[in-house]
Design a protein around this motif. Sequence first.
Motif, PDB file in Angstrom:
ATOM      1  N   ASP A 100      -1.017  10.843   5.638  1.00 39.07           N
ATOM      2  CA  ASP A 100       0.057  11.068   6.598  1.00 39.07           C
ATOM      3  C   ASP A 100       1.398  11.144   5.877  1.00 39.07           C
ATOM      4  OD1 ASP A 100      -0.779   8.309   6.271  1.00 39.07           O
ATOM      5  OD2 ASP A 100       0.708   7.735   7.773  1.00 39.07           O
ATOM      6  N   ALA A 101       2.136  12.208   6.186  1.00 43.08           N
ATOM      7  CA  ALA A 101       3.386  12.504   5.475  1.00 43.08           C
ATOM      8  C   ALA A 101       4.376  11.347   5.545  1.00 43.08           C
ATOM      9  CB  ALA A 101       4.024  13.757   6.050  1.00 43.08           C
ATOM     10  N   GLY A 102       5.012  11.061   4.400  1.00 38.40           N
ATOM     11  CA  GLY A 102       6.009  10.007   4.310  1.00 38.40           C
ATOM     12  C   GLY A 102       5.441   8.622   4.070  1.00 38.40           C
ATOM     13  N   HIS A 103       4.112   8.470   4.095  1.00 39.15           N
ATOM     14  CA  HIS A 103       3.467   7.164   3.928  1.00 39.15           C
ATOM     15  C   HIS A 103       3.045   7.005   2.470  1.00 39.15           C
ATOM     16  CE1 HIS A 103       0.194   4.178   5.546  1.00 39.15           C
ATOM     17  NE2 HIS A 103       1.073   3.600   4.747  1.00 39.15           N
ATOM     18  N   MET A 104       3.723   6.081   1.773  1.00 39.58           N
ATOM     19  CA  MET A 104       3.462   5.880   0.354  1.00 39.58           C
ATOM     20  C   MET A 104       3.839   4.458  -0.027  1.00 39.58           C
ATOM     21  SD  MET A 104       4.696   8.293  -2.755  1.00 39.58           S
ATOM     22  CE  MET A 104       4.231   7.951  -4.434  1.00 39.58           C
ATOM     23  N   ASN A 105       3.162   3.917  -1.029  1.00 39.26           N
ATOM     24  CA  ASN A 105       3.595   2.634  -1.573  1.00 39.26           C
ATOM     25  C   ASN A 105       3.485   2.650  -3.089  1.00 39.26           C
ATOM     26  OD1 ASN A 105       0.594   2.153  -0.620  1.00 39.26           O
ATOM     27  ND2 ASN A 105       0.926   0.733  -2.307  1.00 39.26           N
ATOM     28  N   ASP A 106       4.240   1.760  -3.710  1.00 42.18           N
ATOM     29  CA  ASP A 106       4.189   1.564  -5.159  1.00 42.18           C
ATOM     30  C   ASP A 106       4.181   0.060  -5.413  1.00 42.18           C
ATOM     31  OD1 ASP A 106       4.327   2.307  -7.996  1.00 42.18           O
ATOM     32  OD2 ASP A 106       6.281   1.326  -7.899  1.00 42.18           O
ATOM     33  N   THR A 107       3.239  -0.388  -6.243  1.00 44.14           N
ATOM     34  CA  THR A 107       3.122  -1.800  -6.578  1.00 44.14           C
ATOM     35  C   THR A 107       3.323  -1.984  -8.076  1.00 44.14           C
ATOM     36  OG1 THR A 107       1.550  -2.136  -4.785  1.00 44.14           O
ATOM     37  CG2 THR A 107       1.615  -3.826  -6.492  1.00 44.14           C
ATOM     38  N   TRP A 108       4.267  -2.864  -8.440  1.00 46.65           N
ATOM     39  CA  TRP A 108       4.434  -3.270  -9.832  1.00 46.65           C
ATOM     40  C   TRP A 108       3.591  -4.516 -10.047  1.00 46.65           C
ATOM     41  CZ3 TRP A 108       5.883  -8.060 -11.514  1.00 46.65           C
ATOM     42  CH2 TRP A 108       6.069  -8.201 -12.895  1.00 46.65           C
ATOM     43  N   THR A 109       2.849  -4.573 -11.160  1.00 43.30           N
ATOM     44  CA  THR A 109       2.109  -5.778 -11.529  1.00 43.30           C
ATOM     45  C   THR A 109       2.401  -6.127 -12.971  1.00 43.30           C
ATOM     46  OG1 THR A 109       0.152  -4.418 -11.958  1.00 43.30           O
ATOM     47  CG2 THR A 109       0.236  -5.553  -9.852  1.00 43.30           C
TER      48      THR A 109
END
Length: 148
Positions: A100-109
């Motif tokens: 779905d457009a605009g749905h994104m995440n980024d995780t730093w570990t």
Amino acid sequence: MDTCTSFYKLFNDVDGGYDYWDLHLYSSAYAYNNLGYYLTQSYVRSLRSGGATQYWVDWSLKSVHDTGCQQDSLSVSALGFGLGFGHTFCEKWSPYKYADAGHMNDTWTKGFFAPTGMRENALTVVVKVPQGGIPSYSIGYSFGTAHI
């Protein structure tokens, strides 16, 4: 953790049917304190929350970034116009782009050792919406710590 959200619209584009929008999210978190806690992960997320129907155009980061600390940028483009945002990438950044457009995440570990100092993570998405429409987002941020 300190967070920021920037929202941009492409003006005077040549597409009479759609408007183009960029959402840029980023955060900085302090990795260690005098009580013996250190940062283990941090997270930024965008999720459509109403507004005009959105269609994917571009996004960044496009793949996992797993290196020592280095300067790099998140770059996106639409209709030949580009935006770039400089960031310091440390340890591992793991993006995930949803259908779905605009749905994104980024995780730093964190890496093998407990980090010291500031760490950041970020994402940027470009969507198009029907002419005159405005996208709407739910923005999420979080972080986790552990004790030495």
